[in-house]
Write a protein that holds these residues in place. Structure first.
Motif, PDB file in Angstrom:
ATOM      1  N   ALA A  39       0.827  -1.206   0.000  1.00  0.00           N
ATOM      2  CA  ALA A  39       0.000   0.000   0.000  1.00  0.00           C
ATOM      3  C   ALA A  39       0.856   1.250   0.000  1.00  0.00           C
ATOM      4  CB  ALA A  39      -0.915  -0.007   1.234  1.00  0.00           C
ATOM      5  N   LYS A  40       0.210   2.372  -0.311  1.00  0.00           N
ATOM      6  CA  LYS A  40       0.852   3.680  -0.248  1.00  0.00           C
ATOM      7  C   LYS A  40       0.025   4.584   0.652  1.00  0.00           C
ATOM      8  CE  LYS A  40       2.496   7.582  -3.022  1.00  0.00           C
ATOM      9  NZ  LYS A  40       2.536   8.201  -4.374  1.00  0.00           N
ATOM     10  N   ALA A  41       0.703   5.232   1.601  1.00  0.00           N
ATOM     11  CA  ALA A  41       0.003   6.159   2.495  1.00  0.00           C
ATOM     12  C   ALA A  41      -0.380   7.423   1.735  1.00  0.00           C
ATOM     13  CB  ALA A  41       0.888   6.507   3.681  1.00  0.00           C
ATOM     14  N   ALA A  42      -1.463   8.039   2.163  1.00  0.00           N
ATOM     15  CA  ALA A  42      -1.893   9.314   1.589  1.00  0.00           C
ATOM     16  C   ALA A  42      -0.991  10.429   2.103  1.00  0.00           C
ATOM     17  CB  ALA A  42      -3.359   9.560   1.927  1.00  0.00           C
ATOM     18  N   GLY A 161      -6.535  -2.319   5.498  1.00  0.00           N
ATOM     19  CA  GLY A 161      -5.530  -3.068   6.247  1.00  0.00           C
ATOM     20  C   GLY A 161      -4.974  -2.256   7.403  1.00  0.00           C
ATOM     21  N   VAL A 162      -4.273  -2.939   8.293  1.00  0.00           N
ATOM     22  CA  VAL A 162      -3.700  -2.320   9.492  1.00  0.00           C
ATOM     23  C   VAL A 162      -2.213  -2.087   9.286  1.00  0.00           C
ATOM     24  CG1 VAL A 162      -3.222  -2.653  11.952  1.00  0.00           C
ATOM     25  CG2 VAL A 162      -5.441  -3.350  11.001  1.00  0.00           C
ATOM     26  N   ALA A 163      -1.761  -0.881   9.599  1.00  0.00           N
ATOM     27  CA  ALA A 163      -0.331  -0.574   9.526  1.00  0.00           C
ATOM     28  C   ALA A 163       0.387  -1.279  10.670  1.00  0.00           C
ATOM     29  CB  ALA A 163      -0.121   0.928   9.607  1.00  0.00           C
ATOM     30  N   THR A 164       1.453  -1.996  10.366  1.00  0.00           N
ATOM     31  CA  THR A 164       2.193  -2.730  11.400  1.00  0.00           C
ATOM     32  C   THR A 164       3.408  -1.953  11.898  1.00  0.00           C
ATOM     33  OG1 THR A 164       3.499  -3.898   9.735  1.00  0.00           O
ATOM     34  CG2 THR A 164       1.450  -4.940  10.448  1.00  0.00           C
ATOM     35  N   CYS A 165       3.628  -0.739  11.346  1.00  0.00           N
ATOM     36  CA  CYS A 165       4.723   0.123  11.775  1.00  0.00           C
ATOM     37  C   CYS A 165       4.297   1.561  11.519  1.00  0.00           C
ATOM     38  CB  CYS A 165       6.016  -0.210  11.016  1.00  0.00           C
ATOM     39  SG  CYS A 165       5.871  -0.068   9.217  1.00  0.00           S
ATOM     40  N   PHE A 174       3.479  -2.477   3.817  1.00  0.00           N
ATOM     41  CA  PHE A 174       2.558  -3.611   3.758  1.00  0.00           C
ATOM     42  C   PHE A 174       1.482  -3.439   4.831  1.00  0.00           C
ATOM     43  CE2 PHE A 174       5.899  -5.807   1.347  1.00  0.00           C
ATOM     44  CZ  PHE A 174       5.129  -6.446   0.391  1.00  0.00           C
ATOM     45  N   ALA A 175       0.230  -3.327   4.399  1.00  0.00           N
ATOM     46  CA  ALA A 175      -0.903  -3.236   5.320  1.00  0.00           C
ATOM     47  C   ALA A 175      -1.434  -4.636   5.578  1.00  0.00           C
ATOM     48  CB  ALA A 175      -1.997  -2.365   4.718  1.00  0.00           C
ATOM     49  N   GLN A 176      -1.600  -5.003   6.849  1.00  0.00           N
ATOM     50  CA  GLN A 176      -2.071  -6.347   7.168  1.00  0.00           C
ATOM     51  C   GLN A 176      -3.573  -6.457   6.938  1.00  0.00           C
ATOM     52  OE1 GLN A 176      -1.104  -7.923  11.046  1.00  0.00           O
ATOM     53  NE2 GLN A 176      -2.161  -9.847  10.642  1.00  0.00           N
ATOM     54  N   THR A 177      -3.967  -7.480   6.188  1.00  0.00           N
ATOM     55  CA  THR A 177      -5.378  -7.668   5.833  1.00  0.00           C
ATOM     56  C   THR A 177      -5.976  -8.984   6.320  1.00  0.00           C
ATOM     57  OG1 THR A 177      -4.722  -8.602   3.701  1.00  0.00           O
ATOM     58  CG2 THR A 177      -5.158  -6.230   3.763  1.00  0.00           C
TER      59      THR A 177
END
Length: 239
Positions: A39-42, A161-165, A174-177
């Protein structure tokens, strides 16, 4: 031609990158079964343990006239409405044919040019046009659900997804899904409760069967009951 799922990666699930190193949306599965999407953050940073939500489509880029394109073409031009298009804003997103000739098809976008409001954007596709587009065709530019994600308070939007960092603005991660995760809790939730995006940005909350019928389920409370404001275990079910 559809590409097989990628099995090796150049970026770890616990790090970020200012430069793109994988295809946005690429699915990664770890040995213990957890799932992640590239993913890419806004334009805002994201804290570790925050649920991210997908970007919305730009209304002025939906159901727009396309320049005629023949079967086999990999370049399609689209005239947009009163909102401009930034260069590569739709990278790894989709060109969908919404109406008339070619309708019902979609094509992944490799890159796009910038254009002003009311201008014409040029999209380079990852695959050839399968059904010809005509002056009657109407097409939509749809961003990838994982391009421009944010810890938003728009509860009815799609969980990405959830950010892990900790993720700086504009960085790739990588967003956890799927699988066992750790996410910010809003309110309380018993073990086994279905979880939906909470009112606090980046949070998960217990689904209210009366009030939350229009919200997407992102997971299930797992192992321990939720405590408000804490980061709690959950079994993510986005993927």
């Amino acid at each position: 031609m559809a590409q097989p799922m990628k099995l090796s990666f150049t970026q770890d699930v616990g790090e970020t990158s200012p430069a793109k190193r994988e295809a946005i949306g690429a699915l990664r599965i770890t040995a213990d079964g957890r799932k992640f999407r590239y993913a890419k953050a806004a334009s805002a940073s994201i804290a570790a343990g925050s649920l991210t939500l997908a970007p919305l489509a730009e209304a002025q880029h939906v159901n727009r006239p396309a320049t005629p394109a023949s079967v086999g073409d990999r370049v399609v031009q689209v005239t947009v409405g009163i909102s401009p298009v930034a260069e590569n804003a739709y990278e790894d997103g989709y060109l969908q044919v919404a109406g008339s000739d070619g309708q019902g098809r979609q094509y992944r976008i490799l890159s796009n040019t910038a254009c002003p409001a009311g201008g014409t954007v040029v999209c380079t596709l990852a695959e050839p046009v399968r059904a010809a587009l005509t002056t009657d065709s109407r097409v939509s530019l749809i961003p990838s659900p994982w391009c421009g994600v944010a810890a938003s308070a728009t509860e009815e939007n799609l969980p990405a997804g959830v950010a892990t960092c900790n993720v700086p603005a504009g960085h790739y991660f990588f967003a956890q899904t799927g699988g066992v995760g750790c996410c910010l809790a809003a309110g309380t939730a018993g073990v086994g409760s279905m979880l939906v995006p909470g009112a606090a940005p980046g949070s998960l909350a217990a689904m209210n069967a009366t009030l939350d019928v229009d919200q997407p389920v992102a997971g299930v409370a797992f192992a321990a009951a939720f405590a408000d404001g804490r980061h709690q275990p959950c079994l993510l079910t986005i993927d």
